[in-house]
Design an enzyme around this catalytic site. Structure first.
Site, short mmCIF file in Angstrom:
data_model
loop_
_atom_site.label_atom_id
_atom_site.label_comp_id
_atom_site.label_asym_id
_atom_site.label_seq_id
_atom_site.Cartn_x
_atom_site.Cartn_y
_atom_site.Cartn_z
N CYS A 98 0.80 -1.22 0.00
CA CYS A 98 0.00 0.00 0.00
C CYS A 98 0.84 1.28 0.00
O CYS A 98 0.30 2.38 -0.07
CB CYS A 98 -0.93 0.00 1.21
SG CYS A 98 -1.87 -1.52 1.34
N HIS A 143 -2.44 7.88 6.28
CA HIS A 143 -2.74 6.60 5.65
C HIS A 143 -4.14 6.16 6.07
O HIS A 143 -4.94 5.73 5.23
CB HIS A 143 -1.70 5.56 6.04
CG HIS A 143 -1.87 4.26 5.34
ND1 HIS A 143 -1.77 4.13 3.97
CD2 HIS A 143 -2.16 3.01 5.82
CE1 HIS A 143 -1.97 2.87 3.62
NE2 HIS A 143 -2.22 2.17 4.73
N GLU A 190 -0.50 4.70 13.58
CA GLU A 190 -0.12 5.93 12.86
C GLU A 190 -0.25 7.15 13.76
O GLU A 190 0.60 8.06 13.71
CB GLU A 190 -1.00 6.09 11.63
CG GLU A 190 -0.61 7.31 10.79
CD GLU A 190 -1.37 7.40 9.48
OE1 GLU A 190 -0.99 8.24 8.64
OE2 GLU A 190 -2.36 6.65 9.28
N LYS A 200 -9.60 7.75 2.74
CA LYS A 200 -10.11 6.41 2.45
C LYS A 200 -11.59 6.25 2.76
O LYS A 200 -12.24 5.33 2.22
CB LYS A 200 -9.28 5.36 3.19
CG LYS A 200 -7.87 5.21 2.63
CD LYS A 200 -7.09 4.11 3.30
CE LYS A 200 -5.73 3.88 2.65
NZ LYS A 200 -4.80 5.03 2.79
N HIS A 256 -9.82 1.68 0.33
CA HIS A 256 -8.38 1.43 0.31
C HIS A 256 -8.04 0.86 -1.06
O HIS A 256 -8.34 -0.29 -1.36
CB HIS A 256 -8.00 0.46 1.42
CG HIS A 256 -6.53 0.42 1.72
ND1 HIS A 256 -5.56 0.68 0.76
CD2 HIS A 256 -5.85 0.14 2.86
CE1 HIS A 256 -4.37 0.56 1.31
NE2 HIS A 256 -4.51 0.24 2.59
N PHE A 293 1.69 -3.54 4.12
CA PHE A 293 2.13 -4.84 4.59
C PHE A 293 3.55 -5.11 4.09
O PHE A 293 3.94 -4.71 3.00
CB PHE A 293 1.22 -5.94 4.05
CG PHE A 293 -0.12 -6.04 4.74
CD1 PHE A 293 -0.38 -5.33 5.90
CD2 PHE A 293 -1.11 -6.87 4.25
CE1 PHE A 293 -1.60 -5.44 6.55
CE2 PHE A 293 -2.34 -6.99 4.88
CZ PHE A 293 -2.59 -6.27 6.03
#
Length: 414
Positions: A167, A304, A315, A336, A341, A400
């Site tokens: 991502c 994010h 975060e 988002k 996402h 990830f």
């Protein structure tokens, strides 16, 4: 750094569930409109998650046809469309004339590459064996088909490559464009990202991972930083930027949209799926150092903000570590909740949102933020857009594999 090596943005293209133009994207964000709805591309009746952020075929089809893009793979198709928009808005292409060869580097991020083609090939093989695999399978499913097809179609003769860092992919792609331009290795780069994995196999894998929202209501399923969030909502999309040196932009009298001021990245080196605040904080600090700025210089943060319980809290912790007391005043929001996402495309889409926010002096709100999570102890924008006078913003992307990529963006000042 010589002034003429400043990395400026001269073109922008956006394709997502809010629309397939920059203007429809921005208008949707300001209106608080959600692009999330029931899954339509396949029967998701047996899935835990049955909502997604899909691009409307009735809108996408004519947009592809207008640029004579023959549909092949969804990720490649929308990547080509975003690239066309960016090149056209930068004055480097026109829908009315055939592309001419030009020295432009192409760097696109993607998490899954041509996912629909891979699914179709796998299904055909399982149904028909070797006879089900066409000779075109390899060039169709290779992950670099995205950048290769963009380079081929638009005659971009500089190097082309794909960045695959989950991502964080398209944020890293834009960061590499920034570095190439700053270092003098390229005068002009088309950078962005694309992903479309709304097929039964890829969507099913994410469904079984257990990180997606089980909320059946599309309007409220994605709720970054809210105490009631229960996971991310997948989406499809693409975005592209033309990044070039200030000297190159001035030489052709290009309109300058914004400037990339800094880029930082890091690896958590801790866990394949669980985020680590130290790794995220190191990427943010590196981006600020790259820009030669202090935390207090940042006017807002496009987070994010994936809406998973672990990521949003992590975060927020990382932001607090880097910004200290300034985290109490710097408006922070996630895009988002509007477009879901979009995996490898999310950084480019959210960079586009950040640049538009800087240009208009408005930060779109945190849609669905009704009850801020006390563990997310930062200054969160409410549900409505918030006026800002900031010149500088930060864009965070984490993925990830422990990938962390952060951009520092600014309004251009001569």
């Amino acid at each position: 750094m010589p002034d003429d090596r400043r990395a400026v943005v001269t073109g922008l293209g956006v394709v997502c569930a809010l629309g397939v133009t920059e203007s429809s994207f921005w208008e949707g964000l300001l209106a608080g409109r959600s692009g999330i709805g029931p899954v339509k591309r396949f029967d998701a009746a047996g899935y835990r998650t049955r909502v997604a952020s899909e691009i409307d075929d009735a809108t996408l089809g004519p947009a592809l046809k207008a640029r004579r893009i023959r549909p092949t793979d969804r990720s490649v198709d929308i990547g080509l469309l975003a690239a066309a928009q960016a090149l056209e808005s930068a004055g480097l292409a026109s829908p009315d004339r055939a592309p001419e060869p030009q020295e432009v580097t192409t760097i696109f991020g993607t998490g899954a590459g041509p996912s629909d083609s891979a699914f179709a090939g796998t299904r055909s093989f399982l149904e028909r064996g070797l006879a089900g695999l066409r000779p075109s399978t390899v060039p169709t499913v290779m992950i670099n088909a995205v950048s290769a097809q963009i380079s081929l179609r638009y005659k971009l003769r500089g190097p082309n490559w794909v960045v695959a860092s989950a991502c964080a992919s398209s944020t890293a792609a834009i960061g590499q464009a920034f570095r190439l331009v700053r270092a003098g290795h390229a005068e002009r780069v088309l950078a962005g990202g694309t992903d479309a994995i709304l097929n039964p196999l890829a969507f099913g894998a994410w469904n079984n991972l257990g990180v997606m929202s089980a909320n059946p209501d599309p309007d409220t399923a994605c709720r970054p930083f809210d105490v009631d969030r229960d996971g991310l909502v997948l989406g499809e999309g693409a975005a592209a930027l033309v990044v070039e040196s200030l000297a190159a932009a001035r030489a052709r009298s290009a309109a300058i949209r914004a400037e990339i001021l800094g880029f930082g990245e890091s690896s958590d080196a801790e866990h394949i799926t669980r985020p680590d605040p130290d790794g995220q904080a190191r990427a943010m600090a590196a981006a600020l150092a790259s820009a030669g700025l202090r935390p207090a210089d940042v006017g807002f943060i496009n987070a994010h903000g994936s809406a998973t319980p672990a990521n949003d809290a992590c975060e927020s912790d990382a932001i607090r570590r880097v910004f200290g007391a300034a985290a109490d005043r710097i408006p922070t929001a996630s895009s988002k909740s509007y477009v879901g996402h979009t995996l490898g495309a999310c950084g480019a889409l959210e960079t586009a949102a950040t640049l538009l926010a800087l240009a208009h002096g408005l930060v779109p709100g945190n849609r669905n933020l009704h009850h801020p999570d006390p563990q997310c102890a930062i200054r969160l924008v409410g549900r409505a857009p918030e006026a800002v006078s900031a010149r500088v913003a930060m864009k965070n992307s984490f993925g990830f594999g422990g990938h962390n990529a952060v951009l520092v963006l600014g309004r251009f000042e001569d």
